[in-house]
Enzyme design. Structure first.
Site, PDB file in Angstrom:
ATOM      1  N   HIS A 110       0.839  -1.202   0.000  1.00  0.00           N
ATOM      2  CA  HIS A 110       0.000   0.000   0.000  1.00  0.00           C
ATOM      3  C   HIS A 110       0.871   1.248   0.000  1.00  0.00           C
ATOM      4  CE1 HIS A 110       0.570   0.800   4.271  1.00  0.00           C
ATOM      5  NE2 HIS A 110       0.188  -0.419   4.576  1.00  0.00           N
ATOM      6  N   HIS A 123       3.785   1.592   2.509  1.00  0.00           N
ATOM      7  CA  HIS A 123       5.004   0.845   2.144  1.00  0.00           C
ATOM      8  C   HIS A 123       5.745   1.578   1.022  1.00  0.00           C
ATOM      9  CE1 HIS A 123       2.350  -2.793   3.313  1.00  0.00           C
ATOM     10  NE2 HIS A 123       3.121  -2.490   4.341  1.00  0.00           N
ATOM     11  N   CYS A 163      -0.031  -9.848  20.590  1.00  0.00           N
ATOM     12  CA  CYS A 163      -0.864  -9.309  19.510  1.00  0.00           C
ATOM     13  C   CYS A 163      -0.344  -9.896  18.202  1.00  0.00           C
ATOM     14  CB  CYS A 163      -0.807  -7.779  19.459  1.00  0.00           C
ATOM     15  SG  CYS A 163      -1.598  -7.147  17.956  1.00  0.00           S
ATOM     16  N   CYS A 222       0.729  -7.248  15.494  1.00  0.00           N
ATOM     17  CA  CYS A 222       2.074  -6.671  15.722  1.00  0.00           C
ATOM     18  C   CYS A 222       3.139  -7.753  15.723  1.00  0.00           C
ATOM     19  CB  CYS A 222       2.181  -6.011  17.099  1.00  0.00           C
ATOM     20  SG  CYS A 222       1.196  -4.577  17.358  1.00  0.00           S
ATOM     21  N   CYS A 236      -4.766  -4.426  22.178  1.00  0.00           N
ATOM     22  CA  CYS A 236      -3.464  -3.982  21.679  1.00  0.00           C
ATOM     23  C   CYS A 236      -3.465  -2.452  21.536  1.00  0.00           C
ATOM     24  CB  CYS A 236      -3.187  -4.643  20.322  1.00  0.00           C
ATOM     25  SG  CYS A 236      -1.896  -3.805  19.399  1.00  0.00           S
ATOM     26  N   LYS A 254      -3.887   6.979  10.325  1.00  0.00           N
ATOM     27  CA  LYS A 254      -2.789   6.196   9.757  1.00  0.00           C
ATOM     28  C   LYS A 254      -3.338   5.262   8.692  1.00  0.00           C
ATOM     29  CE  LYS A 254       0.780   2.822  10.594  1.00  0.00           C
ATOM     30  NZ  LYS A 254       0.514   1.404  10.528  1.00  0.00           N
TER      31      LYS A 254
END
Ligand code: ME8
Length: 525
Positions: A22, A25, A130, A133, A147, A298
């Site tokens: 995406h 990245h 999590c 993560c 999380c 984000k």
């Protein structure tokens, strides 16, 4: 004068293949490419590493959800990353996949070194994990039992595992950062890391018994390596650690790890401690950049608001996306992506300011100077000439801004030159001087503007390589910023880094727009 080229190496994170690439990245990867392209211009032998993170519970579950084996799953997704980077004109020197044998060899070598140093011991882990993560959390880290990053339920895990004794490294890490305060940028991220270390470090489990999708521990094949220990090691395994000593010594330590702020603890606490344990040099620098947001949130797969870099590149071109990333988002801070703003910025800066300046000046050169760079004595141009003076003054500032990864500043400095060129051209009115028969004045006006555009294009080439190549073509050069990667070509290019390089009487190409104005989107995405 020839100097021995210095080797320069930058890395991006290796991305999880549980989702498609995406725009977030793409952001880190484009930045890394621009840094490397700048170093190539300087004549440095350069190495850009990126790749994919393919082990762990998250990937195993994503494969299960699609009803395929993890191997088939990762083999399907990893090439999408490589293809996206190609579309964005990213010149990747090495693309590592953590499922490659060379990577497994590097992980085994690093595990064995830490184990031999006595920093990996068996213990029992009880606590929260999590999966998104791929990280453990203390009860006190959780927000409402969830999380803190993904706002999702964590899982309770109890396992006999192998632990890395991170707690032993508090003092050594603090000493290292005291001696190398520039090692983490921006500076406030260093403070964040120091604060985290000072709170006290917890040992972390580096193995999994319940998982099969991973690299078995060399001394206990009933367990596979924890995905973060596995992933971080890519930076070593890609350059031959444990296998090719000469290659490893050439490229390690790395000059810059470029990462997002979300994974700063892994890179600035876990990773240096692992390297210290194995008695290896630490990375020279880590840059933890901000988040690309969409409407202030984000962008990421967990939040479901991702933009596809391939689609955006297909619609607007690689240079447009690259320019927006590097100019509009101050590197280190969060920045919002807004398609209307995107189109406005590109139209104003590239189509209007830069494109029109080149186009109208070449059109005049066609009319007044037989489509040639005007013939004149470059050395006789007064040092006070507004464009020469500015071009000379900006040279060091552009270098410094690149050195500091201040790409937005690089773009602003170049725009200053371009906008000054536009104003100068309007005021100097070569069309009037031509009517007056003042050919010397016409020559100087057109030369100084064309030369300023050339210098701007040269400086912009790490950011918009295809556009810069196009500008150079119009100015009569055959330089290819986009594809000429050979060191030889870069050394030659270095001589272009001065105002006054454009050759008088060089044949120009017919004026064609170098960047067509983009259409505003119907609705904002
Ligand atoms: O964390 N804005 O992989 P990942 C800017 N596999 N950058 C962003 C972003 C955003 N909204 N979203 C993602 C992993 N990124 C691990 C890394 S490295 C040894 C292992 C970028 O697929 C940014 O660089 O979750 C961030 O750190 C990275 O993608 C996380 O990618």
């Amino acid at each position: 004068m020839t100097t021995t080229p210095r080797a320069y190496r930058a890395t991006t994170p290796i991305y999880y293949v549980n989702a498609r690439p995406h725009l977030g990245h793409a952001y880190t990867t484009v930045v890394a490419d621009a840094v490397c392209r700048w170093h190539r211009l300087l004549g440095h032998e350069t190495h850009l590493l990126t790749g994919t993170d393919e082990h762990g519970l998250k990937i195993q579950r994503a494969a299960e959800a699609e009803g395929v084996t993890p191997k088939a799953f990762v083999d399907g997704v990893a090439p999408l990353y490589a293809a996206a980077w190609e579309r964005l004109s990213v010149r990747v020197d090495d693309f590592i996949r953590t499922t490659e044998p060379r990577h497994a060899a590097g992980v085994r070598a690093l595990l064995s070194a830490c184990h031999a140093a006595g920093d990996i011991e068996s213990d029992t882990y009880r606590g929260h994990y999590c999966v998104a993560c791929e990280a453990y959390y203390l009860e006190s880290d959780l927000v409402g039992g969830n999380c803190p990053i993904h706002a999702r339920a964590v899982e309770y895990v109890e396992e006999d595992n192998w632990f890395f004794r991170l707690s032993r490294f508090e003092g050594r890490l603090l000493d290292w950062y005291a001696a190398h305060p520039d090692c983490i940028t921006p500076r406030h991220r260093l403070n964040e890391v120091l604060g985290f270390i000072r709170q006290g470090l917890q040992d972390f489990s580096i193995s999994r018994r319940s998982l099969t999708w991973g690299i078995p521990l060399p001394w206990d094949p009933t367990q596979v390596t924890y995905v973060w220990f596995d992933a971080l090691t890519n930076y070593l395994s890609a350059v031959g650690y444990g296998q090719d000593q000469a290659q490893y010594e050439k490229w390690w330590p790395v000059d810059y790890h470029l990462i997002g702020k979300d994974i700063i603890r892994f890179h600035c606490v876990y990773w240096p401690a692992m390297l210290m344990s194995a008695d290896l040099p630490l990375p020279t620098r880590v840059f933890g950049h901000g988040f690309l947001t969409k409407d202030g949130q984000k962008m990421g797969k967990s939040l479901g608001n991702i933009l596809n870099p391939v689609e955006l590149t297909g619609k607007y071109g690689a240079d447009a996306v690259r320019y927006y990333f590097l100019k509009e988002i101050e590197f280190g801070r969060d920045g919002d992506f807004n398609e209307t703003r995107f189109v406005q910025v590109l139209n104003a800066d590239l189509a209007n300011d830069l494109g029109n300046l080149l186009n109208r000046t070449i059109s005049m050169a066609k009319k007044y100077c037989q489509l040639q760079v005007p013939a004149l004595d470059v050395a006789a141009i007064e040092p006070e000439h507004p464009l020469k003076a500015l071009g000379d003054a900006l040279s060091d500032r552009v270098r410094l801004a690149y050195e500091n990864l201040a790409f937005s500043e690089v773009c602003h400095l170049i725009l200053e030159l371009v906008q000054t060129g536009n104003r100068y051209l309007d005021q100097a009115a070569p069309w009037t001087r031509y009517k007056e028969g003042n050919t010397a004045a016409v020559a100087e006006i057109l030369y100084t503007v064309l030369e300023s555009v050339r210098l701007g294009a040269y400086w912009l080439s790490p950011i918009v390589p295809a556009l810069s190549t196009n500008i150079y073509k119009q100015l009569g050069y055959s330089v290819d910023f986009e594809n000429s990667l050979k060191l030889q070509a870069k050394v030659v290019l270095e001589s272009h880094d001065r105002w006054g390089t454009l050759k008088p009487s060089q044949a120009l190409a017919d004026p064609t727009p170098i960047f067509r104005a983009l259409e505003l989107p119907a609705t904002d995405h």
